[in-house]
Design a protein around this motif. Structure first.
Motif, PDB file in Angstrom:
ATOM      1  N   GLY A  39      -8.548  -3.001   8.599  1.00  0.00           N
ATOM      2  CA  GLY A  39      -7.253  -3.672   8.637  1.00  0.00           C
ATOM      3  C   GLY A  39      -6.131  -2.757   8.208  1.00  0.00           C
ATOM      4  N   ARG A  40      -6.361  -1.973   7.158  1.00  0.00           N
ATOM      5  CA  ARG A  40      -5.351  -1.034   6.700  1.00  0.00           C
ATOM      6  C   ARG A  40      -5.108   0.057   7.741  1.00  0.00           C
ATOM      7  NH1 ARG A  40      -2.675   3.102   6.072  1.00  0.00           N
ATOM      8  NH2 ARG A  40      -2.264   4.187   4.123  1.00  0.00           N
ATOM      9  N   ALA A  41      -6.194   0.529   8.370  1.00  0.00           N
ATOM     10  CA  ALA A  41      -6.061   1.603   9.352  1.00  0.00           C
ATOM     11  C   ALA A  41      -5.263   1.148  10.568  1.00  0.00           C
ATOM     12  CB  ALA A  41      -7.444   2.097   9.770  1.00  0.00           C
ATOM     13  N   SER A  42      -5.561  -0.065  11.080  1.00  0.00           N
ATOM     14  CA  SER A  42      -4.850  -0.544  12.265  1.00  0.00           C
ATOM     15  C   SER A  42      -3.398  -0.869  11.938  1.00  0.00           C
ATOM     16  CB  SER A  42      -5.548  -1.781  12.837  1.00  0.00           C
ATOM     17  OG  SER A  42      -5.626  -2.808  11.880  1.00  0.00           O
ATOM     18  N   TYR A  43      -3.155  -1.381  10.752  1.00  0.00           N
ATOM     19  CA  TYR A  43      -1.774  -1.654  10.349  1.00  0.00           C
ATOM     20  C   TYR A  43      -1.009  -0.353  10.186  1.00  0.00           C
ATOM     21  CZ  TYR A  43       1.722  -4.791   8.288  1.00  0.00           C
ATOM     22  OH  TYR A  43       2.840  -5.541   8.050  1.00  0.00           O
ATOM     23  N   ALA A  44      -1.653   0.647   9.577  1.00  0.00           N
ATOM     24  CA  ALA A  44      -1.001   1.937   9.388  1.00  0.00           C
ATOM     25  C   ALA A  44      -0.698   2.604  10.722  1.00  0.00           C
ATOM     26  CB  ALA A  44      -1.887   2.846   8.538  1.00  0.00           C
ATOM     27  N   THR A  45      -1.620   2.475  11.679  1.00  0.00           N
ATOM     28  CA  THR A  45      -1.388   3.039  13.011  1.00  0.00           C
ATOM     29  C   THR A  45      -0.186   2.385  13.675  1.00  0.00           C
ATOM     30  OG1 THR A  45      -3.738   3.518  13.289  1.00  0.00           O
ATOM     31  CG2 THR A  45      -2.397   3.420  15.287  1.00  0.00           C
ATOM     32  N   ALA A  46      -0.101   1.067  13.499  1.00  0.00           N
ATOM     33  CA  ALA A  46       1.022   0.348  14.090  1.00  0.00           C
ATOM     34  C   ALA A  46       2.346   0.822  13.520  1.00  0.00           C
ATOM     35  CB  ALA A  46       0.859  -1.152  13.858  1.00  0.00           C
ATOM     36  N   LEU A  47       2.337   1.223  12.244  1.00  0.00           N
ATOM     37  CA  LEU A  47       3.568   1.661  11.595  1.00  0.00           C
ATOM     38  C   LEU A  47       3.745   3.174  11.643  1.00  0.00           C
ATOM     39  CD1 LEU A  47       3.413  -0.603   8.413  1.00  0.00           C
ATOM     40  CD2 LEU A  47       4.759  -0.974  10.467  1.00  0.00           C
ATOM     41  N   ARG A  48       2.824   3.863  12.369  1.00  0.00           N
ATOM     42  CA  ARG A  48       2.839   5.327  12.404  1.00  0.00           C
ATOM     43  C   ARG A  48       2.815   5.892  10.984  1.00  0.00           C
ATOM     44  NH1 ARG A  48       6.094   3.876  16.732  1.00  0.00           N
ATOM     45  NH2 ARG A  48       5.387   4.690  18.732  1.00  0.00           N
ATOM     46  N   LEU A  49       1.935   5.332  10.170  1.00  0.00           N
ATOM     47  CA  LEU A  49       1.842   5.736   8.770  1.00  0.00           C
ATOM     48  C   LEU A  49       0.585   6.559   8.575  1.00  0.00           C
ATOM     49  CD1 LEU A  49       2.873   5.417   5.813  1.00  0.00           C
ATOM     50  CD2 LEU A  49       1.405   3.410   5.657  1.00  0.00           C
ATOM     51  N   ALA A  50       0.745   7.796   8.166  1.00  0.00           N
ATOM     52  CA  ALA A  50      -0.417   8.648   7.935  1.00  0.00           C
ATOM     53  C   ALA A  50      -1.172   8.165   6.702  1.00  0.00           C
ATOM     54  CB  ALA A  50       0.035  10.099   7.734  1.00  0.00           C
ATOM     55  N   PRO A  51      -2.515   8.263   6.710  1.00  0.00           N
ATOM     56  CA  PRO A  51      -3.291   7.852   5.527  1.00  0.00           C
ATOM     57  C   PRO A  51      -2.805   8.571   4.272  1.00  0.00           C
ATOM     58  CG  PRO A  51      -4.743   8.252   7.384  1.00  0.00           C
ATOM     59  CD  PRO A  51      -3.376   8.718   7.804  1.00  0.00           C
ATOM     60  N   GLY A  52      -2.618   7.815   3.201  1.00  0.00           N
ATOM     61  CA  GLY A  52      -2.176   8.399   1.946  1.00  0.00           C
ATOM     62  C   GLY A  52      -0.673   8.431   1.781  1.00  0.00           C
ATOM     63  N   LYS A  53       0.075   8.131   2.831  1.00  0.00           N
ATOM     64  CA  LYS A  53       1.527   8.129   2.742  1.00  0.00           C
ATOM     65  C   LYS A  53       1.981   6.922   1.941  1.00  0.00           C
ATOM     66  CE  LYS A  53       5.576   8.726   5.750  1.00  0.00           C
ATOM     67  NZ  LYS A  53       6.024   8.773   7.149  1.00  0.00           N
ATOM     68  N   ASP A  54       2.986   7.096   1.103  1.00  0.00           N
ATOM     69  CA  ASP A  54       3.440   6.017   0.245  1.00  0.00           C
ATOM     70  C   ASP A  54       4.022   4.884   1.068  1.00  0.00           C
ATOM     71  OD1 ASP A  54       5.336   4.516  -1.645  1.00  0.00           O
ATOM     72  OD2 ASP A  54       4.257   5.865  -2.996  1.00  0.00           O
TER      73      ASP A  54
END
Length: 367
Positions: free
Chosen positions: A327-342
């Motif tokens: 869930g975190r990975a797909s949400y982060a992808t949607a927001l173009r958020l790299a893993p570990g980014k604040d």
């Protein structure tokens, strides 16, 4: 009531106080910060989702309140409404929950032993069947005796559970109700978390997964971790002297909600469930070995020796962990958020894909 007062409670904190530093709770370093300014638009997909959820929930409140009042009139002033209707975290298909508390000094009748709960529920069953012409199942071998109605009728359209003498549940329910009212994002986030867990098929306590109560405690713990809710101990002052009618809540949808939801997924995607206890209390006094009872431990805020996730096995925990991570990975992808980014760096421009961690709106079960 005297029966509630008999519940074993530690000495309560009388002040909301200032949230304690995360370090005092042995929490991981915060992975989310809400210190940076946000725009007024929290993303049309999530906003539409939450507006639909809230409006659908509110539409079913009035008939639920009416059924609660009717049941209270039948069973008298010892019946407390509890559960999601009181905490304000009800999903549209939720059951109704009650607690029927014996009078002080009341004893069980012949055939049920000294515990008055069983005989009290037996009398309640006869009264309710006579009034509603419904089918009720009296479960006598559970830790807390329960009366269940699972087949709705015209006069009683909503399924309900009535537990007997479960005073800790009354105290804990009103405790969470008041705690969730201390921040405008708390109830909407709890609703969203329960919806997400339902759609991920991990909100199913009878099948050895999470319960609604455990998900709410996880949300409260996360918001305490951010300093948005205070650490607090339950108190008998949380409970009204006499049962009161459940009252509707107003849900305020703020621009912070999408960041908080992402932070919630992020926090538990890396949480060390195997070695740490989730607790929302100010005075942390877990019982010895609570965390070793099962792979996952969430401490009940009132019954300190109770792990509310004691039914969860190691395979079930792996499934829950995988859901948070995906869930975190797909949400982060949607927001173009790299893993570990604040999370404070999440863009707040309109995002049509902000709900990528959730199924399409038309797939939600109440549609």
């Amino acid at each position: 009531p005297a029966a509630v007062a008999e519940a074993a409670l530690p000495e309560a904190s009388t002040s909301a106080g200032t949230p304690s530093p995360a370090a005092e709770l042995d929490l991981a370093s915060p992975s989310a910060s809400l210190s940076s300014p946000v725009d007024d638009d929290m993303g049309p997909a999530l906003l539409t989702l939450m507006q639909d959820l809230v409006s659908t929930t509110e539409a079913s409140l009035l008939p639920r309140y009416q059924q609660c009042r009717e049941i209270q009139e039948i069973l008298g002033n010892r019946l407390y409404v509890t559960g999601s209707l009181v905490t304000g975290t009800m999903l549209p298909d939720a059951d109704l929950d009650f607690v029927l508390i014996p009078q002080e000094g009341e004893v069980g009748s012949s055939g049920f032993g000294p515990d008055p709960s069983h005989s009290l529920l037996s009398r309640a069953k006869k009264l309710l069947i006579q009034h509603f012409s419904c089918s009720l199942h009296h479960i006598t071998n559970a830790r807390v005796p329960i009366l269940k109605m699972r087949e709705p009728t015209k006069r009683c359209p909503y399924p309900f559970d009535i537990s007997g003498s479960h005073t800790e549940g009354v105290v804990g329910c009103y405790f969470l109700r008041d705690l969730l009212g201390l921040h405008p994002d708390a109830r909407p986030l709890a609703l969203l978390a329960k919806l997400w867990a339902t759609q991920m098929e991990i909100l199913d306590s009878p099948r050895g997964l999470l319960s609604s109560h455990s998900v709410i405690l996880m949300v409260v713990h996360y918001l305490q971790h951010l300093g948005l809710l205070p650490l607090r101990d339950p108190s008998l002052r949380d409970v009204p002297v006499t049962p009161e009618n459940a009252a509707p809540f107003k849900y305020e949808l703020t621009p912070n909600l999408h960041k908080l939801f992402l932070g919630f997924l992020e926090y538990y995607s890396t949480f060390d469930f195997h070695n740490r206890i989730i607790s929302v209390r100010e005075s942390l006094r877990p019982s010895n070995g609570l965390e070793r009872v099962r792979p996952m431990a969430i401490q009940d805020p009132v019954s300190l020796d109770l792990n509310v996730t004691q039914n969860i096995s190691a395979p079930a925990l792996r499934r829950i962990e995988n859901c948070f991570q995906s869930g975190r990975a797909s949400y982060a992808t949607a927001l173009r958020l790299a893993p570990g980014k604040d999370v404070a760096e999440v863009p707040t421009t309109p995002l049509g894909v902000v709900a990528a961690a959730l199924p399409p709106l038309e797939l939600f079960h109440w549609k």
